[in-house]
Design an enzyme around this catalytic site. Sequence first.
Site, PDB file in Angstrom:
ATOM      1  NE  ARG A  40      -2.882   2.864   2.717  1.00 39.55           N
ATOM      2  CZ  ARG A  40      -3.027   3.568   3.822  1.00 39.55           C
ATOM      3  NH1 ARG A  40      -2.690   3.054   4.978  1.00 39.55           N
ATOM      4  NH2 ARG A  40      -3.479   4.799   3.758  1.00 39.55           N
ATOM      5  CG  ASN A  49      -5.094   3.389   8.742  1.00 44.25           C
ATOM      6  OD1 ASN A  49      -5.264   2.396   8.043  1.00 44.25           O
ATOM      7  ND2 ASN A  49      -4.628   4.520   8.251  1.00 44.25           N
ATOM      8  CG  HIS A 105      -1.165   9.024   3.375  1.00 41.44           C
ATOM      9  ND1 HIS A 105      -1.181   7.656   3.587  1.00 41.44           N
ATOM     10  CD2 HIS A 105      -0.850   9.565   4.580  1.00 41.44           C
ATOM     11  CE1 HIS A 105      -0.879   7.391   4.843  1.00 41.44           C
ATOM     12  NE2 HIS A 105      -0.664   8.542   5.472  1.00 41.44           N
ATOM     13  CE1 TYR A 116       0.433   2.716  13.666  1.00 43.00           C
ATOM     14  CE2 TYR A 116      -1.588   3.847  13.048  1.00 43.00           C
ATOM     15  CZ  TYR A 116      -0.349   3.343  12.722  1.00 43.00           C
ATOM     16  OH  TYR A 116       0.124   3.463  11.435  1.00 43.00           O
ATOM     17  CD  GLU A 130      -4.529   7.635   9.758  1.00 49.83           C
ATOM     18  OE1 GLU A 130      -4.155   6.567  10.274  1.00 49.83           O
ATOM     19  OE2 GLU A 130      -3.962   8.730   9.962  1.00 49.83           O
ATOM     20  CD  GLU A 141      -1.474   4.034   8.361  1.00 53.02           C
ATOM     21  OE1 GLU A 141      -1.199   4.462   9.520  1.00 53.02           O
ATOM     22  OE2 GLU A 141      -1.611   4.796   7.384  1.00 53.02           O
TER      23      GLU A 141
END
Length: 490
Positions: free
Chosen positions: A98, A330, A143, A332, A188, A398
């Site tokens: 990606r 995405n 992005h 984290y 995002e 991600e």
Amino acid sequence: MAFANFVALLCFLTTSIFTVKGEVRRFPDTISFGVATASYQIEGAWNVSDKGESIWDRFTHTTGLIEDGSNADVACDSYHQHKRDVEMLKELGVDYYRFSISWTRILPDGFSNRLSQDGIAYYDTLINDLLAANITPYVTIYHWDHPQCLQDLGGWANPMMVDYYTDFAEVAFEAFGDRVKHWLTFNEPFVICNQWNGMTAKTPSVGMSGIADYLCGHNLLKAHAKTYHLYDDVYRPTQKGRIGWTLSTHHYEAASRSPADREAAERAMQFELGWFGHPVFSSEGDYSQILKDRVNQKSSEQGYPRSRLPEFTSEEVAYLKGTCDFFGLNHYTTYLVRMPTMALKSSKAGFEDDLGVEKFVDPSWPSSAWVKVVPWGFRNLLNWIRNSYNSPEIIVFENGFPDQGDKDDVGRINYYNGYMNALLDAMEDGCNVTAYTAWSLMDNFEWSMGYTKKFGLYHVDFNDPMRTRMPKASTMYYKSILETRTIERD
């Protein structure tokens, strides 16, 4: 030490020291694996050929707000070193890569009346090299790095950005769609409109949280829907591809079983993930009622004649619904959430004031930088998506761990072990996850953190003009998972 010997040593270290001993679990054949990067973070060559200036070029050159005072003028120099990048992808054994397209490398003036042939040639070569290596390209159209000239016109606060962006996307479909079958319109949206809004350039939206961020989101949603329908109507019949976007979110877990804290957690999820997820993936469409009611209430308390959250017409609600072929995610880390003990009224508009919850972390959670290691939060998040949006296909685009650039990156290995186990747990719960993407292929420019934090599987020597890349321990760990399709339970 010869490169091959170095790789062999890392393989030995990874298997003999860093792996977690336990039950061996197997990933189903239905899931694929990849890695991700973004154009501004790796390409460099910021003014090579006729490339135009992006908002991040201007921001890093003029504001002094990057943590280490750095920029991405050279970064990993992937514009010149992309063949080494493809070699690394082959070494890892990934199914797909990606990456994103730089708007200003393709359209130097921001508009589609003038194309950069050098820019198109760069991505042509990259795509062709990936396909020759049997690696599928997943292309993010945007992005975060739109042209500065468009920011000077108001950026995402300007409704004309819907058309400017769609024009850019059409150029990408025309140039690369014969080979690219997986598209992401935006990376995002929440970060674009909330965390970076008003920071990435001098715009009228500076300091206007609670107004500019909602306007940005409204225009961005329209741009996504228009681009989706353009692809669906014009290009999909012949190019046979898929298109969606990827949404970022923390997971928000109620701090207690109390109804108030559970309400706080759901509100936090709807304000972050639901802001952009609900109009596209929910059965009813539109912004969630939680978001609409809260912003309307706060707007009324502050004396505004109408809600600061723009409204969609019924036609726009229908136009937005279903405009993704998959749920890109995405993720984290996780936060605990509770309702404040005393509701505070503010006369000033602001996103966090509209949200009105308290976020905190358990101090016992392992952490590095802003990332707290909470694998069970990942599992709970995937199940929240399944339950909220009728079990969509989820592609994790991600997931990763920051450190100081350690080559023996045990922390990253432990993070991936925990989160990929949580992924398997969620799949066993019934979540339809079809792909997992590690962030990132290599150390790169991490936005406002500059080069102070590293997420890469490969180390990059930023003091070397050639930007030499070398594998870390986590490189071999991830490679072993892809080769065996197994992981040890954490």
